[in-house]
Design an enzyme around this catalytic site. Sequence first.
Site, PDB file in Angstrom:
ATOM      1  N   GLU A  41     -20.305  20.498 -30.802  1.00 43.45           N
ATOM      2  CA  GLU A  41     -20.951  21.565 -31.800  1.00 43.45           C
ATOM      3  C   GLU A  41     -22.023  22.038 -31.084  1.00 43.45           C
ATOM      4  O   GLU A  41     -22.747  21.610 -29.835  1.00 43.45           O
ATOM      5  CB  GLU A  41     -21.575  20.427 -32.708  1.00 43.45           C
ATOM      6  N   ALA A 124     -21.643  23.836 -46.295  1.00 43.46           N
ATOM      7  CA  ALA A 124     -21.631  22.475 -45.990  1.00 43.46           C
ATOM      8  C   ALA A 124     -21.428  21.918 -44.623  1.00 43.46           C
ATOM      9  O   ALA A 124     -21.052  20.770 -44.310  1.00 43.46           O
ATOM     10  CB  ALA A 124     -20.653  21.784 -46.796  1.00 43.46           C
ATOM     11  N   SER A 129     -17.268  29.990 -44.810  1.00 44.25           N
ATOM     12  CA  SER A 129     -17.142  31.420 -44.554  1.00 44.25           C
ATOM     13  C   SER A 129     -15.881  31.881 -43.785  1.00 44.25           C
ATOM     14  O   SER A 129     -15.385  32.573 -44.105  1.00 44.25           O
ATOM     15  CB  SER A 129     -18.336  31.806 -43.667  1.00 44.25           C
ATOM     16  N   GLU A 161     -17.330  38.641 -40.106  1.00 42.52           N
ATOM     17  CA  GLU A 161     -18.741  37.787 -40.071  1.00 42.52           C
ATOM     18  C   GLU A 161     -19.942  38.062 -39.082  1.00 42.52           C
ATOM     19  O   GLU A 161     -20.994  38.303 -39.501  1.00 42.52           O
ATOM     20  CB  GLU A 161     -18.537  36.162 -39.766  1.00 42.52           C
ATOM     21  N   ASP A 173     -15.391  28.502 -35.540  1.00 43.33           N
ATOM     22  CA  ASP A 173     -14.538  28.405 -36.824  1.00 43.33           C
ATOM     23  C   ASP A 173     -13.240  29.245 -37.142  1.00 43.33           C
ATOM     24  O   ASP A 173     -12.226  28.828 -37.819  1.00 43.33           O
ATOM     25  CB  ASP A 173     -15.630  28.735 -37.938  1.00 43.33           C
ATOM     26  N   TYR A 223     -30.613  28.813 -36.506  1.00 45.38           N
ATOM     27  CA  TYR A 223     -29.434  28.819 -35.854  1.00 45.38           C
ATOM     28  C   TYR A 223     -29.486  29.809 -34.878  1.00 45.38           C
ATOM     29  O   TYR A 223     -29.054  29.652 -33.491  1.00 45.38           O
ATOM     30  CB  TYR A 223     -28.083  29.183 -36.726  1.00 45.38           C
TER      31      TYR A 223
END
Length: 380
Positions: A41, A124, A129, A161, A173, A223
């Site tokens: 991550e 979440a 997205s 995005e 993602d 972020y």
Amino acid sequence: MTTGESRALILAAQEALENAAGAGPAASSAWAPGRCTLVGEHVDYAGGQVLCVAIQLGIAVALRRSTTERFRVASGENVVTRIEAGPRGDVGDRVLAPVVALRERGIAVPVVEVGIAATLPAGAGLASSAALMVAVTAAILRLLGLRMTARDLAAVALSAERDVLGIPCGPLDQRAVVDAPAQGALLLDCATGAEVSVGWLWPEAVLVACDTGTHHDVGGAEYRRRREETESGLAALSVEGCQDLTEAAIVAGHLDPAIERRLRHVMAESRRAVEGADAMRRADLVALGRLMSASHRSLRDLHEVSTPILDTVVSAVEAAPGCLGARMVGAGFGGTVVALVTLENAEACRSAMADACGGETFLLRPSPGVAVLSPDVVQG
Ligand code: GLA
């Protein structure tokens, strides 16, 4: 190929479209899964490696040409109508961003009406997205009778995005949503773009998740700050990506302590993802679980993207019988906790998570990505 769940969701999206815009020509539709990171991550934007799965929860889109020259987006109770596809600060932004991204590639996308239905919780940490924008892109391509490679499909959704909406995300993602294999995890090298599938062949272990109901903040200040701090640390050491970092270089760099912590996270986390893939190949569930828990501690202590509620849920499930490891998922600052647990203890682990925060729990099953499911995506 569609699954029973995705078929049902596509029907719900068609219904949302017809409820908002009336009966009309047959809609073009698509479904895309969410993603759950196993290990890796906050490393995609630093050229790291990520081990992730796509999941059975997803988003369905039904769309058709508008007869009124107005875009219309229907999602649950929300219906927005507008003339332009560009962002305007409402629920249509994410849905219509792929229209802008495709037009920028020279594809003449007409004005469309879009219905949305989802089983994937929004905001979440499970890539809602990306799932939405991949599904919209796939449905538009189908409407126009066009085909695209998996790489291009993920690139369009990422551009929607990042370039259209200005959210500073990495490629994780979109690649997971598009490329995840049918029965396993994807090890994605964000430095080279290369990817490897790793089988998930253990009936005795499952992923349980708990949506804490607190919201994460992709696009938000924190972020962006983590990304900037990480990039400034890499630049200060003249290193291209986190896979080129060494402990000695970090120590020799005499960096600001916060920047040093970010670099320690991305260096170790990317290595953990590779070790996680090795553990999966050896069917060593205990090792994979330990790596997941180590990932959480690093996100909490070094990258500082966890929250007290996420930490509480992780600790609660780690103390439950049969839990092999647990961590926050996605960007952090809220969202979901995922745990690797033995099947026989899945219910006990779900209860431990729900009791810790009152959030909703669910089982996550690996799902194939859109490139596997969709006949319009050509390999490449
Ligand atoms: C969000 C971003 C991804 C990635 C993760 C953290 O989901 O969209 O690009 O950075 O956070 O791993």
